[in-house]
Design an enzyme around this catalytic site. Structure first.
Site, PDB file in Angstrom:
ATOM      1  N   ALA A   1     -66.656   2.019 -55.106  1.00 15.74           N
ATOM      2  CA  ALA A   1     -65.506   1.620 -56.008  1.00 15.74           C
ATOM      3  C   ALA A   1     -64.441   0.988 -54.768  1.00 15.74           C
ATOM      4  O   ALA A   1     -63.667   0.257 -55.310  1.00 15.74           O
ATOM      5  CB  ALA A   1     -64.999   2.944 -56.442  1.00 15.74           C
TER       6      ALA A   1
ATOM      7  N   LYS B   1     -67.096   3.735 -50.132  1.00 16.48           N
ATOM      8  CA  LYS B   1     -67.760   3.911 -51.307  1.00 16.48           C
ATOM      9  C   LYS B   1     -67.915   2.848 -52.376  1.00 16.48           C
ATOM     10  O   LYS B   1     -67.103   1.808 -51.917  1.00 16.48           O
ATOM     11  CB  LYS B   1     -67.090   5.084 -52.099  1.00 16.48           C
TER      12      LYS B   1
ATOM     13  N   ASP C   1     -58.479  -0.308 -50.228  1.00 16.63           N
ATOM     14  CA  ASP C   1     -57.956   0.976 -50.442  1.00 16.63           C
ATOM     15  C   ASP C   1     -58.130   1.776 -48.851  1.00 16.63           C
ATOM     16  O   ASP C   1     -58.967   2.638 -48.788  1.00 16.63           O
ATOM     17  CB  ASP C   1     -58.627   1.921 -51.450  1.00 16.63           C
TER      18      ASP C   1
ATOM     19  N   VAL D   1     -50.474   1.277 -59.776  1.00 15.36           N
ATOM     20  CA  VAL D   1     -50.765  -0.120 -59.250  1.00 15.36           C
ATOM     21  C   VAL D   1     -50.212  -1.051 -60.688  1.00 15.36           C
ATOM     22  O   VAL D   1     -50.773  -0.793 -61.697  1.00 15.36           O
ATOM     23  CB  VAL D   1     -52.137  -0.339 -58.943  1.00 15.36           C
TER      24      VAL D   1
ATOM     25  N   VAL E   1     -57.197  -9.726 -55.803  1.00 17.42           N
ATOM     26  CA  VAL E   1     -58.626 -10.024 -55.659  1.00 17.42           C
ATOM     27  C   VAL E   1     -59.450 -10.325 -57.050  1.00 17.42           C
ATOM     28  O   VAL E   1     -59.612  -9.517 -57.963  1.00 17.42           O
ATOM     29  CB  VAL E   1     -59.348  -8.879 -55.107  1.00 17.42           C
TER      30      VAL E   1
ATOM     31  N   GLU F   1     -52.906  -8.388 -51.569  1.00 17.48           N
ATOM     32  CA  GLU F   1     -53.776  -9.391 -52.270  1.00 17.48           C
ATOM     33  C   GLU F   1     -54.392  -9.281 -53.449  1.00 17.48           C
ATOM     34  O   GLU F   1     -54.757  -8.139 -53.744  1.00 17.48           O
ATOM     35  CB  GLU F   1     -55.044  -9.664 -51.008  1.00 17.48           C
TER      36      GLU F   1
ATOM     37  N   ASP G   1     -63.082   6.361 -46.543  1.00 19.36           N
ATOM     38  CA  ASP G   1     -63.406   6.715 -47.999  1.00 19.36           C
ATOM     39  C   ASP G   1     -64.183   5.398 -48.040  1.00 19.36           C
ATOM     40  O   ASP G   1     -63.878   4.905 -49.447  1.00 19.36           O
ATOM     41  CB  ASP G   1     -62.033   6.751 -48.854  1.00 19.36           C
TER      42      ASP G   1
ATOM     43  N   GLY H   1     -53.175   6.778 -60.328  1.00 13.72           N
ATOM     44  CA  GLY H   1     -53.593   7.715 -59.569  1.00 13.72           C
ATOM     45  C   GLY H   1     -52.735   8.624 -58.872  1.00 13.72           C
ATOM     46  O   GLY H   1     -51.571   8.840 -59.059  1.00 13.72           O
TER      47      GLY H   1
ATOM     48  N   LYS I   1     -48.643  -1.865 -55.398  1.00 13.39           N
ATOM     49  CA  LYS I   1     -48.689  -0.367 -55.412  1.00 13.39           C
ATOM     50  C   LYS I   1     -47.518   0.411 -55.266  1.00 13.39           C
ATOM     51  O   LYS I   1     -46.675   0.207 -54.276  1.00 13.39           O
ATOM     52  CB  LYS I   1     -49.869   0.044 -54.230  1.00 13.39           C
TER      53      LYS I   1
END
Length: 474
Positions: free
Chosen positions: A137, A135, A151, A25, A91, A89, A133, A20, A40
């Site tokens: 996602a 949302k 994020d 990542v 996930v 972490e 942010d 991105g 990241k």
């Protein structure tokens, strides 16, 4: 950067799972602790832009301050040669955006997800961090039903002194479908912007799409500023009135007209969940969500960990516009007679069909439901125990400071159950019972709260065939 490289002589790089604007990542491994991690990286041409580097450093310092079971943890941050990296972490789960892709979610499931997200946001806000942010996602749910906010890449420390703005125009970062009017207008942003994003997310979970859609980012942001939010019950008649009212308040144009805090929203959601009537679980062996069926699902989820990684970690990098166009959404909710009172809280694998529901009668308000009979426990014991901990805190029966330790103990139990390790699961359940008794004796857990939590622990214990009977309550 290539697979097999070591960062800081500790983290081994694996495969790329997401790319991105903020970097890449990778799946990785912490060689010292022997655990999988998400790494990241910001490197190459991106490092030539001081704004990108500053944003990356800010993300690291922001998220590292947060320690909560509903927030993805940051383990480490550093540099290796020309590369800056953030170790997070790993996930095992999937995003709520992926779940919405299958259709609108059941009401109870939506309430549980939103309540957990609120818990994470409340912890962030208490630390002075605004996500900016929120949302679908950026909400990840594990196979055990735990929802984690991830994020914080464009988060802003609310009270940071002398911090320059790094975002440029309001449309440059974040997802326009979930941005608050004040973000769109470039005005000051505080924690109430996250509540607006949460309102958009709840609307998307209930209807299959965010409240405002359009053919371009500009068309969407214009609606955020100028158009009143749609009534969620126009699409989902089964949504209880208190939940529809809350969504409307979260989507208020002015921050002053929204709820005061994420904690207050979490309290309201917990009350809605407690007021819902959920049927008792079928006996073992009779089908989902029975013990054997659930164990099989958990094993499948654990075995598919690598396959899920791309979906999981992608959310760490998504900062571009997500502009849904108008989609075909069912005018009424899914399977026959499914209401807020007839679905499990957080068992994704056992969800009913969500695309062919027949119209149903709206669920009674919480006061009406509560006056008829006490609500039985959720049919998924682990999720029910997690929810009960939050409910007892919200009701003042459990000291808030004790909740993180109890949630960690539930995580340990869920892990053992997922692995099929009944012996260790029984040991952890026994330790949890002892801890609850200690809290009760210390005056940090009231008698009603103790009784409720012990009942929920007993339901979890029923998942372990060799578990001895529970001791009598004091």
């Amino acid at each position: 950067m290539e697979a097999g490289r070591r960062l800081a002589d500790r983290y081994e790089i694996g495969e790329v799972v997401a790319k991105g604007g903020m970097g890449v990542v990778w799946l990785g491994r912490d060689l010292r602790l022997g655990r999988p991690v998400a790494i990241k990286l910001v490197s190459g041409e991106a490092l030539a832009d001081p704004t990108v580097v500053a944003r990356f450093d800010r993300e690291a310092s922001t998220v590292a301050r947060l320690n909560h079971p509903n927030i993805v943890a940051v383990y480490d941050v550093g540099t290796d040669g020309a590369d800056s990296f953030l170790v997070m972490e790993f996930v095992d789960g999937s995003s709520i955006a992926a779940a919405i892709g299958d259709g609108p979610l059941p009401v109870d499931e939506t309430v549980d997800i939103a309540a957990q997200a609120c818990a994470g946001l409340a912890a962030a806000h208490a630390a002075g961090v605004v996500h900016r942010d929120v949302k679908p996602a950026n909400l990840i749910r594990t196979p055990d039903g735990v929802v984690k906010v991830c994020d914080f890449g464009i988060a802003r420390l609310q009270d940071a002194v002398g911090q320059a703005s790094l975002t440029g125009t309001a449309i440059a970062l974040g997802s326009t479908s979930y941005m608050s009017p004040e973000q769109v207008s470039g005005n000051a942003v505080d924690a109430r912007a996250d509540l607006y994003g949460l309102g958009c997310t709840i609307h998307a979970m209930l209807t299959g799409r965010p409240p405002f859609v359009g053919d371009s980012p500009l068309a969407v942001v214009h609606q955020h500023v100028t158009q009143p939010p749609p009534d969620v019950r126009a699409v989902r008649p089964d949504v209880p009135a208190p939940l529809a009212t809350l969504v409307g308040e979260l989507l208020a144009k002015s921050p002053d007209d929204r709820p005061a805090s994420a904690a207050s929203v979490a309290t309201r959601l917990a009350a809605m969940r407690a007021a819902a009537t959920v049927p008792e679980a079928p006996p073992p062996g009779s089908g989902p969500p029975g013990n054997g069926h659930r164990r099989w699902l958990w094993g499948l989820a654990a075995g598919g960990c690598a396959a899920l990684a791309a979906i999981i970690v992608t959310s760490f990098l998504v900062t571009g516009d997500e502009v849904p166009t108008a989609v075909s959404t069912p005018s009424a909710p899914t399977s026959p007679a499914v209401t807020a009172s007839a679905v499990p809280a957080t068992a994704p694998a056992a969800r009913p069909s969500r695309t062919t529901q027949a119209p149903v009668t709206p669920t009674p308000t919480p006061s009406a439901a509560a006056s008829s009979s006490p609500p039985p426990a959720p049919r998924e014991p682990i999720a029910g125990l997690r929810l009960s901990i939050r409910t007892q805190v919200a009701a003042g029966h459990l000291a808030e400071a004790a909740a993180p330790d109890l949630n960690k103990r539930v995580d340990d139990i869920a892990k053992r159950l997922r692995e099929g390790n009944d012996r260790d699961a029984a040991k952890k359940i026994k330790e949890l019972r002892t801890k609850l008794a200690d809290l009760h004796r210390e005056g940090r857990l009231t008698q009603p709260g103790y009784d409720a939590l012990v009942d929920d622990v007993d339901r979890v214990a029923a998942l372990v065939p060799s578990m001895p009977p529970a001791p009598p309550k004091p």
